[in-house]
Design an enzyme around this catalytic site. Structure first.
Site, mmCIF file in Angstrom:
data_model
loop_
_atom_site.group_PDB
_atom_site.id
_atom_site.type_symbol
_atom_site.label_atom_id
_atom_site.label_comp_id
_atom_site.label_asym_id
_atom_site.label_seq_id
_atom_site.Cartn_x
_atom_site.Cartn_y
_atom_site.Cartn_z
ATOM 1 N N HIS A 209 0.820 -1.200 0.000
ATOM 2 C CA HIS A 209 0.000 0.000 0.000
ATOM 3 C C HIS A 209 0.861 1.260 0.000
ATOM 4 O O HIS A 209 0.484 2.289 -0.569
ATOM 5 C CB HIS A 209 -0.945 -0.013 1.215
ATOM 6 C CG HIS A 209 -2.193 -0.796 0.957
ATOM 7 N ND1 HIS A 209 -2.802 -1.591 1.910
ATOM 8 C CD2 HIS A 209 -2.948 -0.928 -0.163
ATOM 9 C CE1 HIS A 209 -3.880 -2.140 1.392
ATOM 10 N NE2 HIS A 209 -3.988 -1.767 0.139
ATOM 11 N N GLU B 120 -4.732 -19.922 -16.365
ATOM 12 C CA GLU B 120 -3.484 -19.714 -15.628
ATOM 13 C C GLU B 120 -2.768 -21.030 -15.309
ATOM 14 O O GLU B 120 -1.852 -21.059 -14.487
ATOM 15 C CB GLU B 120 -3.736 -18.917 -14.348
ATOM 16 C CG GLU B 120 -4.876 -19.433 -13.506
ATOM 17 C CD GLU B 120 -5.240 -18.487 -12.366
ATOM 18 O OE1 GLU B 120 -4.429 -17.624 -12.004
ATOM 19 O OE2 GLU B 120 -6.358 -18.628 -11.842
ATOM 20 N N ASP C 71 0.543 -16.535 -12.825
ATOM 21 C CA ASP C 71 0.505 -17.965 -12.524
ATOM 22 C C ASP C 71 0.778 -18.813 -13.763
ATOM 23 O O ASP C 71 1.422 -19.860 -13.673
ATOM 24 C CB ASP C 71 -0.853 -18.362 -11.929
ATOM 25 C CG ASP C 71 -0.884 -18.126 -10.424
ATOM 26 O OD1 ASP C 71 0.193 -17.963 -9.834
ATOM 27 O OD2 ASP C 71 -1.991 -18.091 -9.851
ATOM 28 N N CYS D 73 -5.361 -10.321 -17.606
ATOM 29 C CA CYS D 73 -5.386 -9.509 -16.397
ATOM 30 C C CYS D 73 -4.113 -9.688 -15.572
ATOM 31 O O CYS D 73 -4.055 -9.246 -14.424
ATOM 32 C CB CYS D 73 -6.621 -9.815 -15.554
ATOM 33 S SG CYS D 73 -6.739 -11.537 -15.031
#
Length: 594
Positions: A201, A443, A467, A514
């Site tokens: 973050h 994936e 992945d 993605c």
């Protein structure tokens, strides 16, 4: 903090992780954010109430400090990230954190510091087992909260970065999101830290503020005396100590070039993502909360290509109920309308990530009970989530996506569960989304190989490249001994992507991406050549990808891909692609002088 440092040679070069792009030049300002040491001490029964009271006082003070940070934010770019502070406040109210610590004090007769440390160690151990790098980085939030609590327990003050009154580059062991939110961009040129990752973050906030940063430098705080001249290259992940006049001039020129390019990029936000020969590509964002949508829309996002529902299940004693999930998914749909929002069902492993599920440890969680395998075992959780998605779909353009599918039987089971949830809701007279599009993440090598069979079962594919590359090449990129084998452009990966796209085209379904490859502009041309027409990424990457898309032609991508598929190694593919892009798009990938 120790301020005695060895003499530093001119142009001393350090390499870390570039977490926020851009170049900063200035003097070092050391901030003491060293990890707090704890003193474990056995206590007498008579001391228990005092230790519990001290712990509760530290909790209250920590909450007030975070509320003060939140209330002090008046920057529009930061306000969309206030959910991070709210999340930290929720962690401080987490019953597992609070009750476990107090129980340890009472039952094991340990002082508050020792009990808190034991609780934090247990929580950190859970995060360390998480396979998903992005989610694993949420461990840094636990570290931030733990350090704040320990400082307040020990009565050590929190140095506010708001008090810095001159232009500097922050040097610290670590920085919390609250620290970053207090940075005044007119004073803080950049920051460097010993620890940290690109998806923490703190890194996200650094990018939002446009402050160049390099993290993960391991021992930078032990090397740099206060006032040391520094150059921070957040794009390259490098730091230069005591730059020579020649280096200083070189980086000043790079800094001016970068800032000019960034200014130019803003002009792309509102333009369509269309190639020169008219191919339209949907650029979407990967997010974890609805609060991120406003910023993503400003950067040109046309939908959410990946909503990570895992975040809903983190840092809480019980999973979210159906009503809570409906509200979250509905808000996403309404705020992103008319663009689509892709909800990925819970993607966690068998590592007790969902607190009320008690599973045994797995020796190899990456290949174990994770993602859709976990959902199909924990049907109660899955059923609730599917009901919530179906109900929220009434209010917007939602899609549901199942992660880590490796066979047709799995997707059929998922669809049966979805149908069961739909029938149950309709029987109760509860409205549900009509024809909710169903997709799978590609994936695993198995999914790519049987893509034609999977395509017959679903409405869309979305490739999770992180992945897919890991499983395709059988390499753990977090393992320093084999990380060099993690090659996004390995011929096997390119062929897996080609097979997936071809299967999607043959079946007439959408094929998107993605994973991290989607946000790398240098890959845009070959992804276009492969046939991807939806790319979802961190929203900050959208303008740069859109810039390159508007400069290229699909037919060039097809020709380049044909050439790359003739090469035998990932190194050859990467070198050929880099040369092509540098040669044909020097204004974007080169380093123009100003």
């Amino acid at each position: 903090m120790d301020s005695v440092k060895t003499e530093i040679s001119s142009d001393t070069f350090l390499v870390g992780i570039g977490s926020s792009p851009g170049i900063a030049i200035g003097e070092a300002y050391l901030v003491n954010r060293a990890r707090m040491a704890t003193i474990d001490r056995q206590i007498t029964p008579a001391e228990v109430d005092g230790e519990v009271a001290a712990f509760r006082a530290a909790l209250d003070l920590s909450k007030q400090q975070l509320r003060d940070v939140r209330d002090g934010v008046d920057d529009a770019q930061l306000s969309e990230h206030l959910y991070i502070i709210d999340t930290h406040l929720l962690i401080l109210e987490d019953q597992m954190l609070v009750e476990k610590t107090i129980r340890t004090i009472r039952e094991e007769l340990v002082n508050a510091e020792g009990a808190l440390k034991a609780t934090l160690d247990r929580v950190r151990a859970v995060f360390d087992k998480i396979e998903d790098e992005y989610l694993r980085e949420r461990r840094s939030d636990i570290d931030s909260i733990g350090d704040r609590l320990l400082r307040n327990l020990k009565g050590v003050g929190q140095q506010s970065l708001r008090d810095i009154d001159r232009k500097v580059i922050i040097v610290a062991h670590d920085l919390s999101p609250a620290d970053t939110m207090q940075m005044d961009r007119s004073k803080i040129n950049g920051f460097v830290t010993d620890v940290g990752g690109r998806t923490s973050h703190t890194a996200i906030l650094g990018r939002s503020l446009g402050i160049p940063a390099v993290v993960g430098l391991e021992s930078v705080t032990s090397l740099i005396p206060p006032g040391t001249p520094l150059i921070v290259d957040g794009s390259a992940g490098t730091v230069i100590l005591n730059p020579s006049p020649e280096t200083f001039r070189e980086y000043l020129q790079k800094k001016q070039a970068y800032e000019y390019q960034e200014q130019q990029l803003l002009s792309f936000c509102e333009l369509p993502a269309a190639t020169r020969d008219g191919e339209r590509v949907a650029l979407r964002c990967n997010i974890e909360t609805a609060a991120e949508i406003a910023g993503a829309l400003n950067l040109g996002a046309e939908g959410v290509g990946l909503f990570r529902t895992e975040y809903l299940f983190m840092n809480r004693p019980l999973p979210p109920d159906e009503e809570e999930q409906v509200q979250v998914y509905r808000e996403l749909a309404e705020r992103m309308a008319p663009h689509p929002v892709t909800i990925r069902t819970l993607d966690v492993g068998g590592d007790k990530f969902v607190p009320d599920i008690n599973l045994s440890d797995e020796s190899n969680p990456a290949l174990g009970l994770r993602a859709v395998r976990f959902s199909l075992k924990e049907r109660r959780l899955f059923h609730i989530q599917l009901r919530a998605i179906l109900r929220a779909g009434v209010h917007g353009n939602l899609r549901v996506m199942f992660p880590m599918i490796s066979g047709v039987a799995e997707i059929r089971h998922c669809k049966e569960c979805l149908a069961e949830a739909r029938d149950e809701l309709l029987a109760a007279g509860i409205p549900v989304a009509d024809n909710l599009p169903v997709g799978v993440m590609i994936e695993t090598p198995a999914a790519a190989i049987i893509a034609p069979l999977l395509a017959a079962e679903v409405d869309f594919f979305s490739v999770g490249t992180n992945d897919l590359i890991q499983y395709c090449l059988a390499v753990d990129r977090s393992n320093e001994h084999v990380a060099y084998l993690y090659e996004p452009l390995h011929p096997a990966v390119l062929r897996a992507l080609q097979m997936t796209c071809q299967a999607g085209r043959d079946a007439g379904i959408e094929v998107g991406m993605c994973g991290e490859m989607a946000g790398e502009p240098r890959y845009s041309l070959i992804l276009l050549g492969l046939g991807f027409r939806e790319l979802s990424m961190n929203a900050t990457g959208i303008p740069r990808v859109k810039q390159i898309l508007r400069e290229i032609r699909r037919e060039d991508g097809v020709r380049l891909l044909d050439d790359l598929l003739q090469l035998a190694t990932g190194v050859e593919v990467a070198a050929t692609l880099e040369n092509y892009m540098d040669r044909n798009f020097p204004a974007i990938f080169g380093n123009p002088e100003i």
